[in-house]
Write a protein that holds these residues in place. Structure first.
Motif, PDB file in Angstrom:
ATOM      1  N   SER A 120      53.188  40.311  -1.459  1.00 16.79           N
ATOM      2  CA  SER A 120      53.496  41.001  -0.210  1.00 16.79           C
ATOM      3  C   SER A 120      53.567  39.968   0.915  1.00 16.79           C
ATOM      4  O   SER A 120      53.072  38.837   0.778  1.00 16.79           O
ATOM      5  CB  SER A 120      52.428  42.054   0.119  1.00 16.79           C
ATOM      6  N   SER A 121      54.176  40.354   2.032  1.00 20.13           N
ATOM      7  CA  SER A 121      54.294  39.412   3.152  1.00 20.13           C
ATOM      8  C   SER A 121      52.943  39.254   3.857  1.00 20.13           C
ATOM      9  O   SER A 121      52.060  40.119   3.753  1.00 20.13           O
ATOM     10  CB  SER A 121      55.333  39.914   4.147  1.00 20.13           C
ATOM     11  N   ARG A 122      52.788  38.094   4.603  1.00 21.15           N
ATOM     12  CA  ARG A 122      51.538  37.855   5.326  1.00 21.15           C
ATOM     13  C   ARG A 122      51.352  38.861   6.445  1.00 21.15           C
ATOM     14  O   ARG A 122      50.226  39.219   6.798  1.00 21.15           O
ATOM     15  CB  ARG A 122      51.524  36.427   5.861  1.00 21.15           C
ATOM     16  N   ASN A 123      52.458  39.342   7.033  1.00 27.04           N
ATOM     17  CA  ASN A 123      52.354  40.380   8.070  1.00 27.04           C
ATOM     18  C   ASN A 123      51.735  41.658   7.486  1.00 27.04           C
ATOM     19  O   ASN A 123      50.906  42.318   8.128  1.00 27.04           O
ATOM     20  CB  ASN A 123      53.716  40.698   8.656  1.00 27.04           C
ATOM     21  N   THR A 124      52.128  41.994   6.261  1.00 26.79           N
ATOM     22  CA  THR A 124      51.565  43.191   5.608  1.00 26.79           C
ATOM     23  C   THR A 124      50.083  42.989   5.350  1.00 26.79           C
ATOM     24  O   THR A 124      49.261  43.893   5.591  1.00 26.79           O
ATOM     25  CB  THR A 124      52.313  43.472   4.295  1.00 26.79           C
ATOM     26  N   ILE A 125      49.700  41.778   4.886  1.00 26.43           N
ATOM     27  CA  ILE A 125      48.285  41.494   4.615  1.00 26.43           C
ATOM     28  C   ILE A 125      47.482  41.602   5.904  1.00 26.43           C
ATOM     29  O   ILE A 125      46.383  42.187   5.941  1.00 26.43           O
ATOM     30  CB  ILE A 125      48.108  40.095   3.994  1.00 26.43           C
ATOM     31  N   ARG A 126      48.048  41.059   6.982  1.00 27.73           N
ATOM     32  CA  ARG A 126      47.352  41.075   8.275  1.00 27.73           C
ATOM     33  C   ARG A 126      47.150  42.523   8.735  1.00 27.73           C
ATOM     34  O   ARG A 126      46.067  42.897   9.204  1.00 27.73           O
ATOM     35  CB  ARG A 126      48.158  40.285   9.304  1.00 27.73           C
ATOM     36  N   GLU A 127      48.197  43.353   8.613  1.00 31.24           N
ATOM     37  CA  GLU A 127      48.094  44.758   9.052  1.00 31.24           C
ATOM     38  C   GLU A 127      47.059  45.515   8.228  1.00 31.24           C
ATOM     39  O   GLU A 127      46.278  46.321   8.770  1.00 31.24           O
ATOM     40  CB  GLU A 127      49.460  45.440   8.917  1.00 31.24           C
ATOM     41  N   VAL A 128      47.026  45.271   6.929  1.00 36.91           N
ATOM     42  CA  VAL A 128      46.086  45.991   6.061  1.00 36.91           C
ATOM     43  C   VAL A 128      44.648  45.592   6.393  1.00 36.91           C
ATOM     44  O   VAL A 128      43.752  46.452   6.526  1.00 36.91           O
ATOM     45  CB  VAL A 128      46.397  45.703   4.579  1.00 36.91           C
ATOM     46  N   LEU A 129      44.395  44.304   6.566  1.00 39.46           N
ATOM     47  CA  LEU A 129      43.032  43.856   6.850  1.00 39.46           C
ATOM     48  C   LEU A 129      42.570  44.347   8.225  1.00 39.46           C
ATOM     49  O   LEU A 129      41.407  44.739   8.392  1.00 39.46           O
ATOM     50  CB  LEU A 129      42.971  42.327   6.774  1.00 39.46           C
ATOM     51  N   HIS A 130      43.506  44.347   9.225  1.00 39.46           N
ATOM     52  CA  HIS A 130      43.147  44.825  10.552  1.00 39.46           C
ATOM     53  C   HIS A 130      42.831  46.320  10.521  1.00 39.46           C
ATOM     54  O   HIS A 130      41.834  46.785  11.118  1.00 39.46           O
ATOM     55  CB  HIS A 130      44.287  44.543  11.528  1.00 39.46           C
ATOM     56  N   ALA A 131      43.655  47.079   9.794  1.00 38.21           N
ATOM     57  CA  ALA A 131      43.427  48.530   9.722  1.00 38.21           C
ATOM     58  C   ALA A 131      42.151  48.849   8.968  1.00 38.21           C
ATOM     59  O   ALA A 131      41.418  49.796   9.316  1.00 38.21           O
ATOM     60  CB  ALA A 131      44.625  49.195   9.058  1.00 38.21           C
ATOM     61  N   SER A 132      41.826  48.069   7.950  1.00 35.97           N
ATOM     62  CA  SER A 132      40.609  48.340   7.170  1.00 35.97           C
ATOM     63  C   SER A 132      39.361  48.099   8.005  1.00 35.97           C
ATOM     64  O   SER A 132      38.371  48.830   7.894  1.00 35.97           O
ATOM     65  CB  SER A 132      40.576  47.475   5.918  1.00 35.97           C
ATOM     66  N   LYS A 133      39.389  47.052   8.873  1.00 38.49           N
ATOM     67  CA  LYS A 133      38.250  46.804   9.751  1.00 38.49           C
ATOM     68  C   LYS A 133      38.124  47.902  10.795  1.00 38.49           C
ATOM     69  O   LYS A 133      37.025  48.323  11.140  1.00 38.49           O
ATOM     70  CB  LYS A 133      38.404  45.453  10.423  1.00 38.49           C
TER      71      LYS A 133
END
Length: 515
Positions: free
Chosen positions: A26-39
């Motif tokens: 997956s793209s790094r933008n997707t990883i960033r969005e998922v980690l931010h939303a999980s926090k």
């Protein structure tokens, strides 16, 4: 779909966003969005084992899920059909899909999602189920699409040879036969031979929808060729047709056909054949090789699997093999003769204008009317000049006409009397040939039917008293005028039983006065 569980697991292990993106594709933008939303949502690893990626998506991005539910789904079966048409691609279909969505006021999927959803649908619809076949349950049959050829040694003409294949799905035990054509007779015969080869009959028979075996097969009606149905009834098996355009319904037969194409037709490609018999013998050797070839993924071979699993369960063969019969229908013409393509055979004349069923075997010709047999003839192999008729099928007039011969007329005249016999002998000998007197003899028989044999005999006697050359006109006149009843002194007059005038001639000589 994004693997949310894996992203959270790798983050808990201390992997960088770059490493996580490379691992889950997956793209790094997707990883960033998922980690931010999980926090933000307080969703941390470890997660419950029952929590799926779809449920995590709903927890992390509820707005996206709600937006996705508002998008219009495509008709993927329509897309699949349209892609088969020349010049149509996914880009064109997506453009048309977007136009439809705009007209309806709904949001369309983007092109990448549109393509992904269609490809997923296509993969799912191609799912297959592996079926476990029961012993002696079915025999699958089919023709090979490729042909062999042999060359006439004199003319050099090439002729095609077709291959018929039959297989038992449980053991994959196969039978292959060469035929000179794919007509109905060979189609039926090619079912008898595998039954004999297998030593028994299966409960079901699974063919394709070919015209020699099937008249009609729709969603509502299945009509089999009458000859094919008769053969199945003789062997007490049931015909279950494969669905139209569904070759996987008889996948084992298709595999046997593929074998025949590769290991028979291709293997014999460099051999020259000069007769059909040479091809037939060469093909007959190949099924034995296949049936004794070892399996790759299990022990044994087709032959051993057949003998161990199926042979003893096969339904027994009838005492005598079925004689292939070809059925057809015909309208009885005015000459009440039907044809087998080479000779003509009679049927009862009262069926003129009616539709009858004709059953042709190698030895017989049978005719049925409303399922009842009305005529049966031995079938002639050679073409004959005259039709084959039975007297009982003819009208009375036609039978009489066929009986017009000298011996028959003489036999009839002798049964009437001496004088009638003399008249008939004169008619037959008066001309150059006996046939010239047939007309007079036939007229004499009609007079006998009309006036009776006794009066005819008397009329012949009377005409012979006056002429040595009797004529049918004179005999007819005598009978019409009753002259055969007049006593000329040579024959006694039988006593009259009538009650006519009893007063005598003397009464009338006195002018009617009473004595």
């Amino acid at each position: 779909m994004v693997n949310y569980r894996e992203i959270l697991r790798l983050d808990s292990l201390g992997y960088s966003q770059h490493q996580i993106a490379a691992s889950v594709h997956s793209s790094r933008n997707t990883i960033r969005e998922v980690l931010h939303a999980s926090k933000t949502k307080g969703l941390i690893w470890p997660l419950e084992a029952t929590l799926t990626n779809e449920e995590i998506l709903t927890l992390l991005f509820p707005a996206k899920v709600e937006m996705a539910t508002k998008r219009k789904e495509s008709d993927y079966s329509y897309i699949h059909r349209e892609l088969a048409r020349p010049g149509v691609n996914l880009t064109l279909l997506w453009t048309e899909y977007c136009s439809t969505c705009n007209a309806e006021g709904v949001m369309p999927y983007m092109y990448s999602q549109f393509c992904d959803k269609y490809r997923h649908w296509a993969h799912v619809t191609k799912a297959t189920m592996r079926i476990r076949h029961k012993p002696v349950e079915t025999m699958q049959v089919d023709w090979a699409g490729t042909t062999l050829q042999y060359q006439d040694p004199i003319t050099g003409e090439l002729s095609d040879v077709y291959l018929f294949a039959a297989v038992l799905p449980c053991s994959c035990y196969a039978y292959v036969e060469a035929c000179d054509d794919m007509k109905s007779t060979n189609w039926l015969t090619c079912h008898l031979h595998p039954y004999q080869y297998f030593g028994g009959v299966t409960r079901l028979l699974l063919p394709d929808n070919l015209k020699t075996g099937v008249v009609k097969n729709t969603r509502y009606d299945t009509i089999l060729n009458k000859s094919y149905q008769e053969m199945a009834e003789y062997y007490e098996t049931a015909i279950v047709l494969a669905r139209v355009l569904h070759p996987k319904d008889k996948s084992l037969a298709e595999g046997t056909v593929k074998f025949a194409t590769t290991w028979i037709i291709a293997a014999l490609r460099n051999r020259k054949f000069f007769s059909f018999e040479e091809v037939r013998l060469a093909v007959a050797e190949k099924p034995e090789e296949l049936n004794h070839y070892s399996f790759k993924k299990r022990e044994g071979c087709r032959y051993s699997a057949f003998t161990d699993e199926e042979k003893e369960f096969m339904k027994p063969l009838p005492l005598s093999p079925y004689e292939p019969a070809v059925w057809s229908t015909a309208k009885v013409p005015l000459d009440y003769l039907i044809s087998d393509g080479k000779n003509k055979y009679s049927v009862p004349f009262d069926l003129i204008g009616e539709e009858v069923d004709i059953r042709l075997t190698k030895a017989t010709v049978e005719v049925f009317y409303h399922s009842s047999r009305v005529a049966s003839h031995p079938r002639m192999a050679k073409q004959l000049r005259d039709p084959i008729t039975q007297p009982e099928h003819m009208p009375v007039e036609h039978r009489k006409y066929l009986a017009y011969n000298a011996d028959e007329f003489i036999r009839w005249a002798e049964s009437v009397g001496e004088y009638t016999s003399r008249v008939v002998h004169y008619f037959l000998s008066a001309g150059r040939e006996p046939e010239q007197g047939y007309k007079s003899c036939a007229s004499l028989t009609k007079l006998g039917d009309r006036y009776g044999h006794e009066r005819l005999e008397a009329a012949c006697e009377r005409v012979l008293q006056y002429s040595s050359q009797p004529a049918i006109r004179n005999i007819s006149t005598i009978l019409k005028n009753g002259q055969d009843k007049v006593n000329d002194g040579k024959r006694p007059v039988p006593a009259s039983k009538s009650h006519g005038i009893t007063r005598g001639a003397a009464y009338f000589q006195r002018g009617g006065e009473q004595a």
